[in-house]
Scaffold this motif. Sequence first.
Motif, mmCIF file in Angstrom:
data_model
loop_
_atom_site.group_PDB
_atom_site.id
_atom_site.type_symbol
_atom_site.label_atom_id
_atom_site.label_comp_id
_atom_site.label_asym_id
_atom_site.label_seq_id
_atom_site.Cartn_x
_atom_site.Cartn_y
_atom_site.Cartn_z
ATOM 1 N N LEU A 357 -34.202 -45.699 16.504
ATOM 2 C CA LEU A 357 -34.146 -46.656 15.401
ATOM 3 C C LEU A 357 -34.153 -48.096 15.924
ATOM 4 O O LEU A 357 -34.936 -48.926 15.476
ATOM 5 C CB LEU A 357 -32.885 -46.420 14.552
ATOM 6 C CG LEU A 357 -32.698 -47.362 13.362
ATOM 7 C CD1 LEU A 357 -33.766 -47.109 12.301
ATOM 8 C CD2 LEU A 357 -31.298 -47.192 12.756
ATOM 9 N N LYS A 393 -31.363 -42.749 15.127
ATOM 10 C CA LYS A 393 -31.007 -42.585 13.715
ATOM 11 C C LYS A 393 -29.785 -41.669 13.603
ATOM 12 O O LYS A 393 -29.739 -40.609 14.223
ATOM 13 C CB LYS A 393 -32.185 -42.013 12.925
ATOM 14 C CG LYS A 393 -33.292 -43.044 12.717
ATOM 15 C CD LYS A 393 -34.336 -42.599 11.720
ATOM 16 C CE LYS A 393 -35.367 -43.738 11.514
ATOM 17 N NZ LYS A 393 -36.436 -43.372 10.594
ATOM 18 N N ASP A 428 -37.115 -49.770 14.283
ATOM 19 C CA ASP A 428 -37.985 -48.748 13.684
ATOM 20 C C ASP A 428 -39.457 -49.026 13.999
ATOM 21 O O ASP A 428 -40.332 -48.948 13.132
ATOM 22 C CB ASP A 428 -37.762 -48.690 12.175
ATOM 23 C CG ASP A 428 -38.141 -47.320 11.597
ATOM 24 O OD1 ASP A 428 -38.366 -46.383 12.393
ATOM 25 O OD2 ASP A 428 -38.209 -47.201 10.360
ATOM 26 N N ASP A 527 -30.259 -48.947 7.053
ATOM 27 C CA ASP A 527 -30.278 -47.839 8.026
ATOM 28 C C ASP A 527 -29.278 -48.086 9.146
ATOM 29 O O ASP A 527 -28.830 -47.142 9.793
ATOM 30 C CB ASP A 527 -31.687 -47.705 8.632
ATOM 31 C CG ASP A 527 -32.722 -47.352 7.585
ATOM 32 O OD1 ASP A 527 -32.622 -46.243 7.040
ATOM 33 O OD2 ASP A 527 -33.601 -48.178 7.292
#
Length: 679
Positions: A357, A393, A428, A527
């Motif tokens: 991520l 993630k 990302d 996120d």
Amino acid sequence: MALNSDTLLKVEEMKTVFKTRTGNLEAVDGVSFSISKGETVAIVGESGSGKSVSALSILRLLDSNGEVISGKILFNDLNLKDLNDEEIRKIRGNEIAMIFQDPMTCLDPVYTIGDQIIETIKIHEDLSKNQLRKRALELLKLVGLPDPESRIDAFPHQLSGGQRQRVMIAIALACRPNLIIADEPTTALDVTVQAQIMQLLKDLQSQFGTAIILVTHDLGVVAEMADKVVVVYAGQVVEQSCVKDLFNKPVHPYTEALLKSIPKMDTDKNRRLQTIKGNVPSLKDMPAGCRFHPRCPMATEKCKNEEPPLFEVSKNRVSKCWTADPEVQEKKEIPALIEEQESDFEVNEHLASKQLLLDVRNLQKYFPITKGILSRTVGHVKAVDGVSLNINKGEVLGLVGESGCGKSTVGRLITGLIDSTNGEVNFDGKQLSSANRKEKKGIRKRIQFVFQDPYSSLNPRMTILDIIGEPLEVHNLAKGTTKRQRVAELLEIVGLSKNDMHKFPHQFSGGQRQRIGIARALATEPDLLICDEAVSALDVSVQAQILNLLKDLQLKMGLSYLFISHDLNVVKYISDRIAVMYLGEIVEVTDAQSLFKEPLHPYSKALISAVPVPNPNIETDRIILSGEVPSPSNPPSGCKFHTRCPFAMDVCKQQKPELKDISEGHTVSCHLYGEEQRT
């Protein structure tokens, strides 16, 4: 009533009230305890329990509307409660001294530290100018301040937090008092500095036989420092005991709940922390009966209606709980502790994919040092100096290190709150520096910040609806009725009520305000959350609630965290991996279990050894680091840690070590594990 030969201070049924327009508020209600010469007594409890007010009442340092209205404060056969202002001033600083929580707010910024120590001595002793300066120098040497000859003329802002706390201790010791009251003396300090201050207080106590009243909510510090513990709740003493008995077998349900809510080194990270439901009651609205009954899992009808007295459990041990009543004990009528089934957290399936991520490479932030009328740049403060890290993630990466090492700056660079000098932040798959304005806004929507102090980060003039709804409007996610619905959902997610949305921040407790800060951060459905000391200002009971909440949100929403903290017990509990930072650089990265089981870098070893263990039966083998953290404007050559490292070699002074893989997933920047050591 005369004190026995060993008893230095005896507090009997002390009551302290604060006078308000609506009537008197009872902050301390019948507190009693004693302290002997050379003894350390810890006063513990949650914020709002009356710990600090009890300590301030002894020296009559209360606000103008505060007053000790009854009881006795016997010190050397004097009742401090009955002394006039002039008489109590002769006691303060001379026979009883106080060390306050935040030295920066207690030290005068316009006077040198030498002048402030001398001022204390001059009030109580008649010495010449040379004698006063000589005594001040002796005190600075005694408390271990580096280079006292030059530091005596320094101003408070020129010293670090640990150094300022040492100056506060020097001021407290100026007239060789018999008793020191220390109010949260290590709360704002790093674990390494905290270990130094604790050791200093122990050494001074053994050298001079000084008694210490320690006011704190850090039960690890209590286990290491205290001989006796006084547990206070809602202005009353609920348990009093010697430290080993209290930790080995707490008698009062409140004490037991406090001890169970602390994350420890051996706490299973898959288990929920035990929490105490509700909050400490308001002084305006004290419950009938036992004041703890609304939060107690053992409460009976008797607890709700009748206030228990202090029962003697054994010699020198008392408990304010009906379960300690000898008649109840004899009949074995003690209700079973209704423990909430603290279920395990579910398996974090988001981690299985190992999907990258955040990827940070060689991140640098140099702040210019300017001088002169033309503000010419004469140097740089290297706050972040080549940091590389990554987060997958659903993963939690802990970032630890002493104050000033650059942890918070890394967080701000990742979010784009400040611009980097060099390096890359890839989120990302998108590089932040090369993204256009629209892309940057999209990335920032997916990365949110949770700050240390929720009160200063929430606008006091805005309602909770507007505070949480603001990011929704900024990113065009919801307006009007839709905004209200979304805010209501977010409040429910963080364990608050939708009815709270029209209130203001001051109407909430510290833990509730932190929940509001988390709800605001979740508004844009991010996120990655960057939690900068998000639980360090909270009581252990509230801290447990917030940590459980963060782990629940991680599993439910697949969130990733960069968790910045100096509390290593908390970091170990919540993190999957941990990065250790020193003076702008990462020196070690590995999984949380491996770091605490077998730290490789000497700095990591020192940090972990300095963590206070909430168990008085365990003797800690502490590594006390010599010297201070060097200035980031003039860092040492070679390995930046070599000036404080007990294993430093010649190569450390000349050559900077690279961050290398020592085993799978374990990287270290240290010459002890370099090629030169293997050959």
